[in-house]
Design a protein around this motif. Structure first.
Motif, PDB file in Angstrom:
ATOM      1  N   ALA A   1      14.683  -1.190  52.311  1.00  0.00           N
ATOM      2  CA  ALA A   1      14.750  -1.874  51.013  1.00  0.00           C
ATOM      3  C   ALA A   1      13.809  -3.052  50.908  1.00  0.00           C
ATOM      4  O   ALA A   1      13.532  -3.527  49.806  1.00  0.00           O
ATOM      5  CB  ALA A   1      16.182  -2.336  50.745  1.00  0.00           C
ATOM      6  N   GLY A   2      13.307  -3.555  52.040  1.00  0.00           N
ATOM      7  CA  GLY A   2      12.341  -4.645  51.967  1.00  0.00           C
ATOM      8  C   GLY A   2      12.518  -5.758  52.985  1.00  0.00           C
ATOM      9  O   GLY A   2      11.688  -6.662  53.054  1.00  0.00           O
ATOM     10  N   ALA A   3      13.585  -5.715  53.775  1.00  0.00           N
ATOM     11  CA  ALA A   3      13.794  -6.757  54.782  1.00  0.00           C
ATOM     12  C   ALA A   3      12.819  -6.588  55.944  1.00  0.00           C
ATOM     13  O   ALA A   3      12.463  -5.462  56.312  1.00  0.00           O
ATOM     14  CB  ALA A   3      15.228  -6.716  55.305  1.00  0.00           C
ATOM     15  N   ASP A   4      12.388  -7.705  56.513  1.00  0.00           N
ATOM     16  CA  ASP A   4      11.560  -7.668  57.715  1.00  0.00           C
ATOM     17  C   ASP A   4      12.429  -7.633  58.961  1.00  0.00           C
ATOM     18  O   ASP A   4      12.093  -6.955  59.937  1.00  0.00           O
ATOM     19  CB  ASP A   4      10.632  -8.889  57.761  1.00  0.00           C
ATOM     20  CG  ASP A   4       9.608  -8.865  56.642  1.00  0.00           C
ATOM     21  OD1 ASP A   4       8.742  -7.969  56.648  1.00  0.00           O
ATOM     22  OD2 ASP A   4       9.682  -9.722  55.736  1.00  0.00           O
ATOM     23  N   VAL A   5      13.512  -8.385  58.943  1.00  0.00           N
ATOM     24  CA  VAL A   5      14.493  -8.357  60.032  1.00  0.00           C
ATOM     25  C   VAL A   5      15.890  -8.487  59.428  1.00  0.00           C
ATOM     26  O   VAL A   5      16.048  -8.842  58.256  1.00  0.00           O
ATOM     27  CB  VAL A   5      14.262  -9.484  61.074  1.00  0.00           C
ATOM     28  CG1 VAL A   5      12.910  -9.363  61.736  1.00  0.00           C
ATOM     29  CG2 VAL A   5      14.413 -10.847  60.440  1.00  0.00           C
ATOM     30  N   VAL A   6      16.884  -8.225  60.251  1.00  0.00           N
ATOM     31  CA  VAL A   6      18.285  -8.271  59.814  1.00  0.00           C
ATOM     32  C   VAL A   6      19.072  -9.124  60.797  1.00  0.00           C
ATOM     33  O   VAL A   6      18.821  -9.090  62.014  1.00  0.00           O
ATOM     34  CB  VAL A   6      18.882  -6.842  59.752  1.00  0.00           C
ATOM     35  CG1 VAL A   6      20.391  -6.878  59.532  1.00  0.00           C
ATOM     36  CG2 VAL A   6      18.208  -6.034  58.647  1.00  0.00           C
TER      37      VAL A   6
ATOM     38  N   LEU B   1       9.609   1.182  58.631  1.00  0.00           N
ATOM     39  CA  LEU B   1      10.394   1.867  57.612  1.00  0.00           C
ATOM     40  C   LEU B   1      10.109   1.254  56.244  1.00  0.00           C
ATOM     41  O   LEU B   1       9.968   0.041  56.107  1.00  0.00           O
ATOM     42  CB  LEU B   1      11.887   1.764  57.917  1.00  0.00           C
ATOM     43  CG  LEU B   1      12.415   2.638  59.060  1.00  0.00           C
ATOM     44  CD1 LEU B   1      13.834   2.226  59.440  1.00  0.00           C
ATOM     45  CD2 LEU B   1      12.366   4.118  58.694  1.00  0.00           C
ATOM     46  N   SER B   2      10.049   2.088  55.229  1.00  0.00           N
ATOM     47  CA  SER B   2       9.799   1.611  53.868  1.00  0.00           C
ATOM     48  C   SER B   2      10.626   2.436  52.889  1.00  0.00           C
ATOM     49  O   SER B   2      11.369   3.340  53.283  1.00  0.00           O
ATOM     50  CB  SER B   2       8.311   1.721  53.523  1.00  0.00           C
ATOM     51  OG  SER B   2       7.914   3.082  53.482  1.00  0.00           O
ATOM     52  N   ARG B   3      10.490   2.136  51.621  1.00  0.00           N
ATOM     53  CA  ARG B   3      11.312   2.794  50.608  1.00  0.00           C
ATOM     54  C   ARG B   3      11.043   4.292  50.500  1.00  0.00           C
ATOM     55  O   ARG B   3      11.899   5.037  50.049  1.00  0.00           O
ATOM     56  CB  ARG B   3      11.125   2.095  49.261  1.00  0.00           C
ATOM     57  CG  ARG B   3      11.671   0.685  49.270  1.00  0.00           C
ATOM     58  CD  ARG B   3      11.559  -0.004  47.929  1.00  0.00           C
ATOM     59  NE  ARG B   3      12.047  -1.374  48.034  1.00  0.00           N
ATOM     60  CZ  ARG B   3      12.080  -2.244  47.028  1.00  0.00           C
ATOM     61  NH1 ARG B   3      11.640  -1.870  45.833  1.00  0.00           N
ATOM     62  NH2 ARG B   3      12.544  -3.460  47.214  1.00  0.00           N
TER      63      ARG B   3
ATOM     64  N   PRO C   1      14.766   9.144  45.306  1.00  0.00           N
ATOM     65  CA  PRO C   1      13.948   8.334  46.217  1.00  0.00           C
ATOM     66  C   PRO C   1      14.203   6.845  45.994  1.00  0.00           C
ATOM     67  O   PRO C   1      14.302   6.380  44.858  1.00  0.00           O
ATOM     68  CB  PRO C   1      12.513   8.716  45.830  1.00  0.00           C
ATOM     69  CG  PRO C   1      12.634  10.089  45.250  1.00  0.00           C
ATOM     70  CD  PRO C   1      13.961  10.110  44.542  1.00  0.00           C
ATOM     71  N   MET C   2      14.301   6.108  47.090  1.00  0.00           N
ATOM     72  CA  MET C   2      14.597   4.682  46.996  1.00  0.00           C
ATOM     73  C   MET C   2      13.563   3.929  46.180  1.00  0.00           C
ATOM     74  O   MET C   2      13.902   3.011  45.434  1.00  0.00           O
ATOM     75  CB  MET C   2      14.694   4.069  48.409  1.00  0.00           C
ATOM     76  CG  MET C   2      15.042   2.595  48.410  1.00  0.00           C
ATOM     77  SD  MET C   2      15.082   1.853  50.064  1.00  0.00           S
ATOM     78  CE  MET C   2      16.717   2.245  50.608  1.00  0.00           C
TER      79      MET C   2
END
Length: 508
Positions: A408-413, A486-488, A502-503
């Protein structure tokens, strides 16, 4: 000898009667008390028996997850998700058989596995926070420990988390309570959170102390600083640490009176508008010479856009009178690099580990599933996505949750409650009562004794390592070399009509 034996025989012969008499007398006293008190209607109308209602109400919190809740229905975390964390932390198999038990709902994610899964071995990609700082921070991990204050959690829990973070090569956020000795000397990478009360780096009037901030920044284990504007548990309200959890040690660390509730103000006294915010970010970065980010729970996406637009407008104003296009862009970039946060931690508005009013937990702040894609879109639209790292935090405890956030767009969690489960949390919902049965969120020495920091640190590290392992599995299934790529386009989202789209179409 015969006299002693006779005496005991006499006592034993009457003992059952004495016990029965005491029991019956106790019931009579309870009956009389219940019938004549006026505070509780149930006890007045149903003496003695009515007391069972309160016992069942108290114990129901502990037993409902074992006898009544189904695997996928319990809140805030269901049994299936908790079980995965427990198994990962204990280094048990996380494999399943006989198919999925997950029912698809609107908003759920499906990963778009590739016809040609990635089969190579590539070195993990380094992500650099604060590349324009004198001391930038680089990490190849995408899953870290979110803010949990020493005070809100116990000393054994902090020790275990720090040691586990060091072993797994991930960072640990101090939470707004400041850095304990365990944080500073434990050898793990530390993100120091500056809350609205400035615990650990405050002057007597609650303002920021440059001298104390410099001392903290000189510690080589402290890698970054995070200015907390709001959090998902209670957006719009400061932190709450009940009085019985403010021990002498915690009071000394925070610079507050012992035994008095620690209530943080709802906002920083230095920050009253957007210009103040960016000036404060720059000030902290100049003092510490390390990356500085902000943490917030978005309540109004238009206001968030205004916040970032204020930054780009400041940069545009600085470059307005420059004719040469290259110099103009350089001036614009200089302002962005000087004042922009190095990262934004986006918290979800559905509660957290700390004590909070139910009205804010239930009904304030946007959930991460809604805010994360929108925030990522705004950063991309304003050409800030490469400059500002996006950290997602909020109920992301399984590989599916974390991989969704990366798509969804996060670089890290980051997660707090996931690592609490790895410590042995049973979701007893006692975090704010100083009565946590697993010793994680209590300062009761008897309850803390059950939490062995050495044993639990192994589980903390194992959970983080298994998370990264399964994230790699998902990424390679989607045809990319690592989770950070990973990307949308690698995910689908269920819509209201139970069709997966598709996301990148859903989140555009």
């Amino acid at each position: 000898m015969g006299i002693i034996t006779g005496f005991f025989d006499f006592i034993l012969s009457y003992l059952p009667g004495v016990i029965l008499l005491i029991f019956v007398s106790g019931l009579i006293l309870l009956y009389v008390s219940d019938r004549h008190q006026v505070d509780h209607t149930i006890r007045r109308n149903y003496p003695v028996v009515g007391r069972l209602r309160y016992m069942f109400e108290e114990m129901g919190v502990f037993f409902r997850q074992y006898f009544f809740a189904q695997d996928r229905e319990e809140m805030p975390f269901n049994r299936a998700d908790r079980t995965w964390v427990y198994q990962a932390a204990k280094q048990e198999s996380t494999l399943q058989a006989f198919g999925s038990t997950r029912l698809q709902h609107e908003g759920d994610v499906l990963f778009a596995n590739s016809v040609f899964p990635y089969t190579g071995n590539e070195e993990p990609q380094q992500q650099v926070f604060g590349p324009y700082c004198p001391n930038p921070y680089a990490t190849d991990k995408v899953f870290h420990i979110s803010g949990m204050s020493f005070g809100a959690i116990s000393k054994p829990a902090v020790k275990a988390l720090v040691a586990g973070a060091r072993e797994a090569g991930i960072w640990i956020n101090t939470g707004e309570g400041g850095a304990s000795t365990e944080h500073l000397q434990g050898g793990a990478d530390v993100v120091y959170q500056i809350g609205t009360a400035k615990y650990g780096v405050r002057n007597s009037d609650g303002s920021l102390s440059e001298e104390k901030l410099k001392v903290v920044a000189e510690n080589s284990n402290v890698k970054m600083f995070e200015i907390k504007l709001s959090q998902g548990a209670k957006p719009g309200k400061g932190g709450i640490l009940p009085a019985d959890k403010v021990t002498a040690e915690i009071a000394a660390q925070r610079g507050i009176p012992e035994g008095k509730a620690s209530i943080s103000p709802p906002t920083h006294q230095e920050i009253q508008n957007y210009d103040d915010l960016y000036n404060f970010i720059r000030h902290v970065r100049l003092v510490t010479e390390k990356p500085v980010g902000i943490k917030l729970c978005v309540g109004n996406i238009s206001e968030f856009r205004e916040m970032l637009t204020a930054l780009t407008s400041r940069a545009s104003a600085a470059a307005a009178d420059i004719a040469d296009s290259q110099s103009k862009q350089s001036a614009f970039d200089d302002v962005i690099n000087a004042y922009a946060p190095d990262f934004i931690t986006l918290d979800g508005g559905n509660g957290g580990t700390g004590a909070a009013p139910m009205s804010l937990i239930d009904a304030a702040g946007m959930n991460l599933q809604e805010s994360l894609p929108l925030v990522s879109n705004i950063l991309t639209e304003l050409n800030l996505k490469e400059r500002i790292k996006l950290v997602a935090s909020g109920k992301l405890i399984t590989p599916v949750d974390v991989a969704w956030a990366l798509c969804a767009g996060a670089d890290v969690v980051t997660t707090a409650r996931g690592f609490m489960f790895s410590l042995g949390c049973i979701q007893a919902l006692q975090c704010h009562k100083n009565s946590c049965p697993t010793g994680i969120t209590t300062h009761d020495k008897r309850l803390q004794a059950g939490l062995d920091p050495v044993n639990k640190s192994v589980r903390v590290a194992a959970y983080a390592k298994e998370m990264h392992k399964e994230l790699e599995t998902i990424a390679k299934s989607c045809g990319v070399s690592s989770p950070s790529k990973l990307s949308r386009k690698n995910a689908l989202i269920y819509t209201s009509n139970q069709h997966a789209k598709p996301m990148d179409e859903v989140y555009r």
